[in-house]
Write an enzyme that holds these catalytic residues in place. Structure first.
Site, PDB file in Angstrom:
ATOM      1  N   HIS A  87       0.816  -1.228   0.000  1.00  0.00           N
ATOM      2  CA  HIS A  87       0.000   0.000   0.000  1.00  0.00           C
ATOM      3  C   HIS A  87       0.844   1.270   0.000  1.00  0.00           C
ATOM      4  CE1 HIS A  87       0.381   0.301   4.493  1.00  0.00           C
ATOM      5  NE2 HIS A  87       0.290   1.569   4.210  1.00  0.00           N
ATOM      6  N   ASP A 133      -0.696  -7.311   1.728  1.00  0.00           N
ATOM      7  CA  ASP A 133      -0.001  -6.019   1.744  1.00  0.00           C
ATOM      8  C   ASP A 133       1.506  -6.260   1.880  1.00  0.00           C
ATOM      9  OD1 ASP A 133       0.437  -3.355   1.782  1.00  0.00           O
ATOM     10  OD2 ASP A 133      -0.338  -3.004   3.809  1.00  0.00           O
ATOM     11  N   GLY A 225       3.198   6.280   8.597  1.00  0.00           N
ATOM     12  CA  GLY A 225       4.608   6.467   8.225  1.00  0.00           C
ATOM     13  C   GLY A 225       5.475   5.291   8.640  1.00  0.00           C
ATOM     14  N   SER A 227       4.447   2.190   8.125  1.00  0.00           N
ATOM     15  CA  SER A 227       4.108   1.081   7.220  1.00  0.00           C
ATOM     16  C   SER A 227       5.316   0.559   6.475  1.00  0.00           C
ATOM     17  CB  SER A 227       3.095   1.540   6.181  1.00  0.00           C
ATOM     18  OG  SER A 227       1.837   1.537   6.762  1.00  0.00           O
TER      19      SER A 227
HETATM   20  N1  ARG Z   1      -1.040   2.540   7.261  1.00  0.00           N
HETATM   21  C1  ARG Z   1      -0.050   3.168   8.049  1.00  0.00           C
HETATM   22  C2  ARG Z   1       1.113   3.636   7.177  1.00  0.00           C
HETATM   23  O1  ARG Z   1       0.923   3.725   5.985  1.00  0.00           O
HETATM   24  C3  ARG Z   1       0.402   2.285   9.183  1.00  0.00           C
HETATM   25  C4  ARG Z   1      -0.602   2.303  10.232  1.00  0.00           C
HETATM   26  C5  ARG Z   1      -0.281   1.393  11.345  1.00  0.00           C
HETATM   27  N2  ARG Z   1      -1.264   1.684  12.349  1.00  0.00           N
HETATM   28  C6  ARG Z   1      -1.287   1.108  13.541  1.00  0.00           C
HETATM   29  N3  ARG Z   1      -2.193   1.507  14.375  1.00  0.00           N
HETATM   30  N4  ARG Z   1      -0.467   0.143  13.851  1.00  0.00           N
HETATM   31  O2  ARG Z   1       2.151   4.045   7.634  1.00  0.00           O
END
Ligand code: ARG
Length: 313
Positions: A87, A133, A225, A227
């Protein structure tokens, strides 16, 4: 006698070459911190609710930059491959992507950058459910593995009970109320792996390719951030080696009570990784579970030394 001497030198050369090969493959074994630092000994506990990490504790962690700004985290699989989340790369041109490695400080001037040659997103990545992902990045030139650039190990073990002492790292936001605040120093936080059925009950739409992890006290989690970064753990019986169990993927908010973070379950994708990397001509081998790789077990190396000793005597 002469014949034996001749044979001895015939035997010595391949032996020396074998030992040389054995040592170079031992040099940067996956999942080993070469600094002697250990997360166990640092004051237990951004990321949310974490604290600064030293790259020597997490030498597999890399930052992925897009047009020069931080996009996501990633982890070193070997000198050619970085693992991250699919993603992260929605509408991203891979010619603009760069990896920064060997540092825990994004503000360092002399930071090392590496260009990305090819990006492989999982063909079944579902951008709505965030199923599958996972992404692989093939670098333009190989990384120079060193004390602060060490590959992480992977394991087929899908039983959560096999793992202990799990940590997540990243340069993601440290404060949910102001998402513009991004740390320049790498953050780490300790999390526990939760049973899948318990997570499925807490979070909707969890697939079998996901696992979730959180901390007993709210306020400790990965966040925006982070991810693509690695969730790493020790095996219960081997505390010296680190394995990547998950990839930071999603969450409902960050660090909220009873809402653990969701991670891509790496053990479900080892076949895909093996296939993709082989197809790309740079195969990744994942069975490197111990300090001495399969072909050159520690005992085999000792034996080779013994034979060499007998031959030179
Ligand atoms: N989707 C987020 C990113 O692109 C990561 C989110 C992780 N969230 C969490 N609560 N562990 O960086």
């Amino acid at each position: 006698m002469k014949r034996w001497k001749g044979r001895r030198t015939d035997l010595l050369l391949p032996l020396v070459l074998l030992l040389f090969g054995a040592h170079s493959s031992l040099a940067w074994v996956c999942g080993r911190q070469m600094s002697g630092r250990s997360q166990e000994h640092s004051n237990a506990s951004a990321i949310i609710g974490g604290k600064p990490a030293n790259i020597l504790e997490f030498p597999w962690h890399v930052g992925i930059m897009n047009h020069g700004s931080h996009l996501c985290g990633g982890s070193i699989l070997n000198e050619w491959w970085v693992l991250s989340a699919s993603h992260c790369f929605d509408q991203v041109e891979n010619s603009k992507l760069e990896i920064i490695h060997g540092t825990d400080d994004l503000s360092t001037k002399s930071i090392k950058h590496q260009k990305v040659d090819k990006l492989f997103l999982h063909p079944k990545f579902d951008d709505w459910l965030l199923d599958n992902d996972i992404a692989l990045l093939l670098l333009k030139s190989p990384l120079n593995l060193s004390i602060n650039r060490i590959p992480i190990c992977t394991s087929e073990d899908s039983d959560l009970k096999a793992w202990r002492n799990c940590w997540v790292t990243g340069w993601g936001v440290t404060n949910t109320s102001d998402e513009r605040v991004q740390p320049t120093s790498l953050q780490k936080v300790k999390v526990d792996l939760y049973r899948w059925d318990w997570c499925g009950y807490l979070l909707p739409l969890l697939t079998k390719n996901m696992l979730c992890a959180g901390a007993p006290d709210p306020g400790k989690d990965a966040c925006q951030g982070d991810s693509g970064g690695a969730l790493v753990c020790n095996k219960k019986r081997n505390t010296a080696t680190w394995y990547q169990v998950g990839i930071v993927s999603w969450g409902m908010g960050c660090g909220k009570k009873n809402l653990p973070g969701v991670y891509t379950k790496v053990s479900s994708y080892l076949r895909w990784i093996t296939k993709q990397t082989a197809k790309a001509g740079r195969p990744y081998v994942y069975e490197q579970n111990s300090a001495c790789p399969l072909v050159f077990s520690c005992r085999a190396i000792l034996f080779l030394y013994f034979v060499m000793f007998l031959l030179t005597w």
